[in-house]
Design a protein around this motif. Structure first.
Motif, PDB file in Angstrom:
ATOM      1  N   LEU A 199      42.629  38.985  53.439  1.00 53.93           N
ATOM      2  CA  LEU A 199      43.260  40.213  53.339  1.00 53.93           C
ATOM      3  C   LEU A 199      42.217  41.282  52.341  1.00 53.93           C
ATOM      4  O   LEU A 199      41.440  40.706  51.459  1.00 53.93           O
ATOM      5  N   THR A 200      42.285  42.481  52.557  1.00 55.09           N
ATOM      6  CA  THR A 200      41.659  43.400  51.724  1.00 55.09           C
ATOM      7  C   THR A 200      42.393  43.598  50.471  1.00 55.09           C
ATOM      8  O   THR A 200      41.645  44.227  49.425  1.00 55.09           O
ATOM      9  N   VAL A 201      43.625  43.561  50.233  1.00 56.63           N
ATOM     10  CA  VAL A 201      44.400  43.973  48.930  1.00 56.63           C
ATOM     11  C   VAL A 201      43.915  42.766  48.033  1.00 56.63           C
ATOM     12  O   VAL A 201      43.855  41.613  48.159  1.00 56.63           O
ATOM     13  N   ARG A 202      43.493  43.520  46.707  1.00 58.11           N
ATOM     14  CA  ARG A 202      42.851  42.628  45.964  1.00 58.11           C
ATOM     15  C   ARG A 202      43.786  42.524  44.460  1.00 58.11           C
ATOM     16  O   ARG A 202      44.461  43.527  44.472  1.00 58.11           O
ATOM     17  N   LYS A 218      39.298  40.339  40.409  1.00 58.59           N
ATOM     18  CA  LYS A 218      39.590  41.246  41.568  1.00 58.59           C
ATOM     19  C   LYS A 218      39.416  40.480  42.897  1.00 58.59           C
ATOM     20  O   LYS A 218      39.137  41.170  43.938  1.00 58.59           O
ATOM     21  N   ASP A 219      39.939  39.157  42.972  1.00 60.75           N
ATOM     22  CA  ASP A 219      39.791  38.395  44.453  1.00 60.75           C
ATOM     23  C   ASP A 219      40.748  38.795  45.201  1.00 60.75           C
ATOM     24  O   ASP A 219      41.937  39.483  44.676  1.00 60.75           O
ATOM     25  N   GLN A 221      48.004  48.821  36.368  1.00 55.93           N
ATOM     26  CA  GLN A 221      47.669  47.756  37.173  1.00 55.93           C
ATOM     27  C   GLN A 221      47.603  48.232  38.437  1.00 55.93           C
ATOM     28  O   GLN A 221      48.665  48.575  39.054  1.00 55.93           O
ATOM     29  N   GLY A 222      46.303  48.476  38.891  1.00 56.70           N
ATOM     30  CA  GLY A 222      46.054  48.727  40.259  1.00 56.70           C
ATOM     31  C   GLY A 222      46.697  50.443  40.518  1.00 56.70           C
ATOM     32  O   GLY A 222      46.347  51.377  39.799  1.00 56.70           O
ATOM     33  N   GLY A 252      33.870  41.420  30.185  1.00 56.70           N
ATOM     34  CA  GLY A 252      32.967  42.635  30.642  1.00 56.70           C
ATOM     35  C   GLY A 252      33.681  43.699  31.253  1.00 56.70           C
ATOM     36  O   GLY A 252      33.049  44.535  32.010  1.00 56.70           O
ATOM     37  N   GLN A 253      35.119  43.932  30.918  1.00 57.16           N
ATOM     38  CA  GLN A 253      35.673  45.061  31.309  1.00 57.16           C
ATOM     39  C   GLN A 253      36.415  45.908  30.149  1.00 57.16           C
ATOM     40  O   GLN A 253      36.754  45.332  29.340  1.00 57.16           O
TER      41      GLN A 253
END
Length: 124
Positions: free
Chosen positions: A43-46, A36-37, A59-60, A123-124
């Motif tokens: 920018l703040t959108v990952r 989730k880079d 997806q998002g 891990g998800q």
């Protein structure tokens, strides 16, 4: 007794198909999506991975309702598809192809648009 047998024979193909689809379930993405880079530096959108369940692909903020097609084993992969209804106010339909080969998933939305190869996010 007869009803029990009838019910068992009618639901057996559905149960078997659901088991075959489970290999497609989970969280899939590129290394950037799984972490989730940020999509772009500063920018703040990952980036978001794809989350696939028995009924949904997410997806998002994008959600797609899935109506699955049969799973087809192939020589070097496993293939399935789903009718994906995506969106909320303006629903758009896709015939979504899913190919799983060497633990890598490719999503084919149409002739020009595909995502992949995607790895299972750890891990998800």
């Amino acid at each position: 007794m007869r009803w029990t047998l009838l019910f068992t024979f009618l639901t057996l193909p559905t149960i078997a198909a659901a088991d075959a689809r489970e290999q497609f379930y989970g969280t899939w993405g590129t290394a950037k999506q799984c972490a989730k880079d940020p999509i772009k530096e500063g920018l703040t959108v990952r980036a978001q991975p794809f989350e696939i369940t028995d009924e949904w692909l997410k997806q998002g903020q994008l959600w797609c309702r899935l109506d699955w097609f049969p799973v087809e084993p192939r020589e070097d992969s496993v293939f399935t598809g789903a009718y994906a209804q995506c969106g909320e106010d303006a629903v758009r339909g896709y015939i979504l192809g899913m190919r799983l080969s060497d633990e890598k998933l490719t999503l084919r939305w149409d002739v020009l648009l595909s995502n992949g190869p995607l790895a299972r996010c750890v891990g998800q």
